[in-house]
Design a protein around this motif. Structure first.
Motif, PDB file in Angstrom:
ATOM      1  N   PHE A  74       0.814  -1.206   0.000  1.00  0.00           N
ATOM      2  CA  PHE A  74       0.000   0.000   0.000  1.00  0.00           C
ATOM      3  C   PHE A  74       0.856   1.269   0.000  1.00  0.00           C
ATOM      4  CE2 PHE A  74      -2.304  -3.362   2.141  1.00  0.00           C
ATOM      5  CZ  PHE A  74      -3.507  -3.347   1.467  1.00  0.00           C
ATOM      6  N   GLY A  75       0.239   2.376  -0.382  1.00  0.00           N
ATOM      7  CA  GLY A  75       0.835   3.704  -0.253  1.00  0.00           C
ATOM      8  C   GLY A  75       2.178   3.856  -0.932  1.00  0.00           C
ATOM      9  N   ASN A  76       3.094   4.497  -0.210  1.00  0.00           N
ATOM     10  CA  ASN A  76       4.433   4.758  -0.736  1.00  0.00           C
ATOM     11  C   ASN A  76       5.187   3.475  -1.073  1.00  0.00           C
ATOM     12  OD1 ASN A  76       4.043   7.505  -0.420  1.00  0.00           O
ATOM     13  ND2 ASN A  76       4.964   7.537   1.621  1.00  0.00           N
ATOM     14  N   THR A  77       4.954   2.417  -0.302  1.00  0.00           N
ATOM     15  CA  THR A  77       5.604   1.145  -0.581  1.00  0.00           C
ATOM     16  C   THR A  77       5.187   0.623  -1.943  1.00  0.00           C
ATOM     17  OG1 THR A  77       5.755   0.601   1.759  1.00  0.00           O
ATOM     18  CG2 THR A  77       5.896  -1.235   0.223  1.00  0.00           C
ATOM     19  N   ALA A  78       3.899   0.681  -2.239  1.00  0.00           N
ATOM     20  CA  ALA A  78       3.392   0.213  -3.536  1.00  0.00           C
ATOM     21  C   ALA A  78       3.971   1.042  -4.681  1.00  0.00           C
ATOM     22  CB  ALA A  78       1.872   0.269  -3.553  1.00  0.00           C
ATOM     23  N   GLU A  79       3.977   2.359  -4.525  1.00  0.00           N
ATOM     24  CA  GLU A  79       4.491   3.238  -5.582  1.00  0.00           C
ATOM     25  C   GLU A  79       5.984   2.999  -5.821  1.00  0.00           C
ATOM     26  OE1 GLU A  79       3.225   6.994  -3.978  1.00  0.00           O
ATOM     27  OE2 GLU A  79       1.420   6.995  -5.221  1.00  0.00           O
ATOM     28  N   ALA A  80       6.761   2.905  -4.750  1.00  0.00           N
ATOM     29  CA  ALA A  80       8.206   2.700  -4.884  1.00  0.00           C
ATOM     30  C   ALA A  80       8.512   1.321  -5.468  1.00  0.00           C
ATOM     31  CB  ALA A  80       8.892   2.866  -3.531  1.00  0.00           C
ATOM     32  N   ALA A 112       6.605  -0.503  -7.462  1.00  0.00           N
ATOM     33  CA  ALA A 112       6.251  -0.506  -8.888  1.00  0.00           C
ATOM     34  C   ALA A 112       7.285   0.251  -9.720  1.00  0.00           C
ATOM     35  CB  ALA A 112       4.864   0.093  -9.086  1.00  0.00           C
ATOM     36  N   LYS A 113       7.865   1.286  -9.136  1.00  0.00           N
ATOM     37  CA  LYS A 113       8.859   2.091  -9.853  1.00  0.00           C
ATOM     38  C   LYS A 113      10.188   1.350 -10.005  1.00  0.00           C
ATOM     39  CE  LYS A 113      11.402   6.451  -9.531  1.00  0.00           C
ATOM     40  NZ  LYS A 113      11.631   7.663  -8.745  1.00  0.00           N
ATOM     41  N   HIS A 114      10.608   0.636  -8.965  1.00  0.00           N
ATOM     42  CA  HIS A 114      11.942   0.051  -8.932  1.00  0.00           C
ATOM     43  C   HIS A 114      12.000  -1.444  -9.261  1.00  0.00           C
ATOM     44  CE1 HIS A 114      13.792   3.679  -7.399  1.00  0.00           C
ATOM     45  NE2 HIS A 114      12.795   3.785  -6.545  1.00  0.00           N
TER      46      HIS A 114
END
Length: 117
Positions: free
Chosen positions: A44-50, A52-54
């Motif tokens: 969730f949240g920042n963990t999910a975004e980071a 998916a990015k990396h």
């Protein structure tokens, strides 16, 4: 710890919360006794975004979180389905898209946020 079996899919809830879903393959045993366990995960949240990015399919990652049993009815057959999945609080990237064996991590504090489902 294992390798992603697919790219992380990012979705947003109606309230704007970020949810990432993916899968990881974990090797157990050695040699002829080696077995692979496939486990889906959600972050969730920042963990999910980071993540998916990396990370992408094949990237090595270490996940920390809770193992949960999920139950649902199959839409096509109506049969009861059950699986275990990880709800990841922490994702550590090990040589992901950022390259070269670099290690980075991201953490989302699910305890201080509402669960989006």
């Amino acid at each position: 710890m294992g390798h992603l079996t697919r790219d992380i899919e990012i979705k947003h809830t109606p309230s704007g919360k970020v949810v990432g879903k993916g899968g990881i393959a974990v090797n157990n045993g050695y040699g002829e006794n080696k077995k692979v366990c496939f486990v889906d995960f959600t972050c969730f949240g920042n963990t999910a975004e980071a993540a998916a990015k990396h990370l992408s399919k094949g990237s090595a990652a270490y996940l920390e979180g809770n193992l949960e049993m999920q139950e649902w009815k199959d839409k096509n057959t109506g049969a009861q389905r059950i699986k275990h999945a990880i709800v990841a609080r922490t994702v550590q990237f090990i040589g992901g898209k950022t390259g070269g064996g670099q290690e980075s991590s991201s953490q989302y504090d699910r305890e201080n946020d509402e669960i989006p489902f």
